[in-house]
Design a protein around this motif. Structure first.
Motif, PDB file in Angstrom:
ATOM      1  N   SER A 159      -8.078  -0.310  -0.720  1.00 38.59           N
ATOM      2  CA  SER A 159      -7.411  -0.954   0.418  1.00 38.59           C
ATOM      3  C   SER A 159      -6.973   0.083   1.441  1.00 38.59           C
ATOM      4  N   LEU A 160      -6.563   1.261   0.967  1.00 41.77           N
ATOM      5  CA  LEU A 160      -6.135   2.320   1.880  1.00 41.77           C
ATOM      6  C   LEU A 160      -7.308   2.846   2.685  1.00 41.77           C
ATOM      7  N   PHE A 161      -8.440   3.035   2.032  1.00 45.25           N
ATOM      8  CA  PHE A 161      -9.621   3.543   2.726  1.00 45.25           C
ATOM      9  C   PHE A 161     -10.076   2.565   3.806  1.00 45.25           C
ATOM     10  N   PHE A 162     -10.003   1.276   3.504  1.00 49.06           N
ATOM     11  CA  PHE A 162     -10.358   0.262   4.496  1.00 49.06           C
ATOM     12  C   PHE A 162      -9.421   0.340   5.693  1.00 49.06           C
ATOM     13  N   MET A 163      -8.109   0.458   5.437  1.00 50.61           N
ATOM     14  CA  MET A 163      -7.122   0.418   6.510  1.00 50.61           C
ATOM     15  C   MET A 163      -7.261   1.606   7.456  1.00 50.61           C
ATOM     16  N   GLY A 222       3.055  10.373  -1.982  1.00 48.87           N
ATOM     17  CA  GLY A 222       2.445  10.784  -0.716  1.00 48.87           C
ATOM     18  C   GLY A 222       1.811   9.604  -0.001  1.00 48.87           C
ATOM     19  N   ILE A 223       1.172   8.716  -0.767  1.00 49.05           N
ATOM     20  CA  ILE A 223       0.577   7.507  -0.192  1.00 49.05           C
ATOM     21  C   ILE A 223       1.647   6.624   0.432  1.00 49.05           C
ATOM     22  N   VAL A 224       2.766   6.455  -0.257  1.00 52.10           N
ATOM     23  CA  VAL A 224       3.860   5.621   0.256  1.00 52.10           C
ATOM     24  C   VAL A 224       4.411   6.207   1.555  1.00 52.10           C
ATOM     25  N   VAL A 225       4.618   7.533   1.580  1.00 49.20           N
ATOM     26  CA  VAL A 225       5.127   8.196   2.792  1.00 49.20           C
ATOM     27  C   VAL A 225       4.133   8.044   3.938  1.00 49.20           C
ATOM     28  N   GLY A 226       2.849   8.258   3.652  1.00 50.08           N
ATOM     29  CA  GLY A 226       1.823   8.144   4.683  1.00 50.08           C
ATOM     30  C   GLY A 226       1.758   6.745   5.284  1.00 50.08           C
ATOM     31  N   LEU A 227       1.787   5.734   4.428  1.00 49.25           N
ATOM     32  CA  LEU A 227       1.763   4.352   4.897  1.00 49.25           C
ATOM     33  C   LEU A 227       2.983   4.035   5.761  1.00 49.25           C
ATOM     34  N   SER A 237      -0.628  10.953  12.097  1.00 46.08           N
ATOM     35  CA  SER A 237       0.079  11.807  11.139  1.00 46.08           C
ATOM     36  C   SER A 237       0.215  11.101   9.800  1.00 46.08           C
ATOM     37  N   GLY A 238       0.559   9.809   9.852  1.00 42.18           N
ATOM     38  CA  GLY A 238       0.637   9.036   8.616  1.00 42.18           C
ATOM     39  C   GLY A 238      -0.703   8.933   7.919  1.00 42.18           C
ATOM     40  N   ILE A 285       3.781  -3.478   4.180  1.00 43.98           N
ATOM     41  CA  ILE A 285       3.604  -4.247   2.938  1.00 43.98           C
ATOM     42  C   ILE A 285       2.854  -3.417   1.901  1.00 43.98           C
ATOM     43  N   LEU A 286       1.809  -2.703   2.348  1.00 44.51           N
ATOM     44  CA  LEU A 286       1.059  -1.835   1.438  1.00 44.51           C
ATOM     45  C   LEU A 286       1.957  -0.731   0.873  1.00 44.51           C
ATOM     46  N   ALA A 287       2.832  -0.168   1.710  1.00 49.51           N
ATOM     47  CA  ALA A 287       3.745   0.889   1.252  1.00 49.51           C
ATOM     48  C   ALA A 287       4.663   0.364   0.158  1.00 49.51           C
ATOM     49  N   ILE A 288       5.186  -0.845   0.345  1.00 44.62           N
ATOM     50  CA  ILE A 288       6.069  -1.445  -0.654  1.00 44.62           C
ATOM     51  C   ILE A 288       5.310  -1.715  -1.952  1.00 44.62           C
ATOM     52  N   ILE A 289       4.077  -2.224  -1.821  1.00 46.58           N
ATOM     53  CA  ILE A 289       3.262  -2.509  -3.006  1.00 46.58           C
ATOM     54  C   ILE A 289       2.987  -1.229  -3.797  1.00 46.58           C
ATOM     55  N   PHE A 290       2.580  -0.164  -3.087  1.00 50.75           N
ATOM     56  CA  PHE A 290       2.261   1.086  -3.778  1.00 50.75           C
ATOM     57  C   PHE A 290       3.506   1.749  -4.359  1.00 50.75           C
ATOM     58  N   ALA A 291       4.656   1.494  -3.782  1.00 50.64           N
ATOM     59  CA  ALA A 291       5.894   2.057  -4.325  1.00 50.64           C
ATOM     60  C   ALA A 291       6.200   1.488  -5.706  1.00 50.64           C
ATOM     61  N   TYR A 292       5.761   0.252  -5.941  1.00 50.03           N
ATOM     62  CA  TYR A 292       6.075  -0.412  -7.214  1.00 50.03           C
ATOM     63  C   TYR A 292       4.883  -0.474  -8.169  1.00 50.03           C
ATOM     64  N   LEU A 293       3.690  -0.126  -7.699  1.00 51.39           N
ATOM     65  CA  LEU A 293       2.526  -0.141  -8.585  1.00 51.39           C
ATOM     66  C   LEU A 293       2.663   0.932  -9.663  1.00 51.39           C
TER      67      LEU A 293
END
Length: 415
Positions: A29-33, A89-94, A125-126, A200-208
């Motif tokens: 999903s990140l690569f798509f975004m 790092g993914i959460v911060v970037g998102l 930057s994100g 929303i993706l950042a929140i999801i990855f924070a809890y995955l």
């Protein structure tokens, strides 16, 4: 006793494989975004040019601010990810990318081009932090032998984003009109939508529950160590030349197809053919992910580089439909290059992988420099002959696949 231990090892291995598959699915999903967001710039450039009555040089500041962020942020991002790990790092970037998208709203209200450029820099930057986190993360989720295949598969969804984005952007920003309406507020809806999606993706990855990889205690030591790998430094040059060549070809496609001896198309008609270029990259990545399960990634990279050289030379020396389809077909062979160069360059870096990824993302600045050089060349010798520049880029890429990508440390590293 040994039977029980073997059974326990088998269960642990199965559990690890299941977790890795879940992580890979989540990462697509990140690569798509970020593919989607990056390609929206192709719509944003002519839109802002019309909205603010810009020159072409001023309009191209969009790409310079976007790719400039890679140059400025990549190394700090690598150090950051080394401290907090790939997942955080993914959460911060998102989160940072979401803020960048939100900045489009005040920029459109105040109608300031400089604020749009600031928003693009923050957004990029994100995405840079995302790249530094997600690319080595994918490589680490399984055997190093098949890292190129895994990264190519996830990058295929990046290409899907670049294929879909122009249609989405044209529909929402231009509202179906043939030309941009000089109203900066038209960007509010699409970029607020993107901001919410990223949040929303950042929140999801924070809890995955994902494997905790990439964090290391001695960041400075691994940072210095990464510079001693010759295949990383040569790979950084490969990324610089590849991204530069890919962006340059895409940037000049409309002008090339409009040439009287090529297709003599109107610009509006030629724009539709860009989908073949980016769509070919998407298809090629799915094919390449399967091929590299059986054939060494370096050999596949060299083969694709050689094919790209032949196709571009055909486009330079021939006319008509052969030249047109030759240059469009380069997208198919571009497909596996970025993920393959990336995975080969960070192979065997160990705890220096996150900093190595930062070095490679730094090299993405080639997307701002190579197109500019080709533009100067086009002014001197014409658009068709200017495509000789990407040929030299692909010659180096073929070399890297065969020779330069072999993991090796310089003698300076010592013991």
């Amino acid at each position: 006793m040994s039977v029980n231990l073997a059974h326990e090892d088998t269960l642990n291995s199965a559990s690890t494989n299941k977790n890795n598959r879940f992580a890979l699915v989540s990462l697509t999903s990140l690569f798509f975004m970020w593919g989607f967001i990056t390609c929206l710039n192709d719509i944003l450039i002519p839109y802002l040019k019309g909205a603010f009555d810009l020159t072409y040089t001023q309009a191209m500041l969009v790409q310079f601010c976007f790719f400039g962020a890679y140059f400025i942020v990549s190394l700090p991002a690598g150090n950051l990810v080394g401290k907090i790990g790939f997942k955080k790092g993914i959460v911060v970037g998102l989160s940072i990318a979401s803020v960048g998208c939100l900045l489009f709203y005040p920029a459109s209200l105040l109608e300031k081009y400089s604020l749009f450029l600031l928003a693009l820099f923050v957004l990029a930057s994100g995405i840079t932090i995302l790249q530094v986190s997600a690319n080595p993360y994918v490589s680490a989720l399984g055997p190093s032998k098949t890292a190129s295949s895994r990264l190519t598969m996830t990058q295929a969804f990046n290409a899907l984003g670049t294929t879909v984005a122009p249609f989405f952007g044209a529909w929402l920003i231009f509202n179906g009109a043939e030309h941009a309406i000089a109203d900066p507020s038209a960007v509010q809806t699409p970029y607020i939508f993107l901001a919410l999606s990223l949040l929303i993706l950042a929140i999801i990855f924070a809890y995955l529950k994902l494997p905790n990889l990439g964090q290391k205690e001695h960041v400075q030591q691994s940072t210095q160590k990464s510079w001693h790998f010759s295949h990383l430094k040569l790979g950084a040059l490969g990324i610089f030349l590849y991204v530069g060549a890919e962006v340059a070809i895409g940037s000049f496609l409309i002008n090339f197809l409009a040439e009287p001896n090529i297709a003599a198309m109107a610009e509006s008609q030629a724009a539709n053919y860009i989908a073949y270029y980016w769509g070919g990259a998407m298809v090629g990545r799915f094919i390449g992910a399967i091929v590299m399960q059986r054939i060494a990634a370096g050999k596949v990279l060299a083969f694709n580089g050689a094919c790209s050289i032949i196709l571009i030379l055909l486009a330079v020396v021939l006319d008509g439909s052969v030249a047109m389809w030759s240059i469009l077909a380069v997208g198919l062979f571009n497909s596996i290059m970025f993920p393959t160069i990336f995975s080969l360059a960070i192979n065997d870096l160990g705890d220096a992988a996150s900093h190595g990824a930062g070095v490679l993302c730094l090299a993405i600045v080639g997307g701002a420099i190579i197109p500019l050089v080709q533009g100067i060349l086009a002014d001197l010798v014409g658009v068709q002959l200017s495509f000789i520049l990407p040929v030299f880029c692909y010659v180096y890429i073929a070399y890297y696949g065969l020779i330069g990508s072999k993991p090796m440390m310089t003698l300076k590293e010592g013991s």
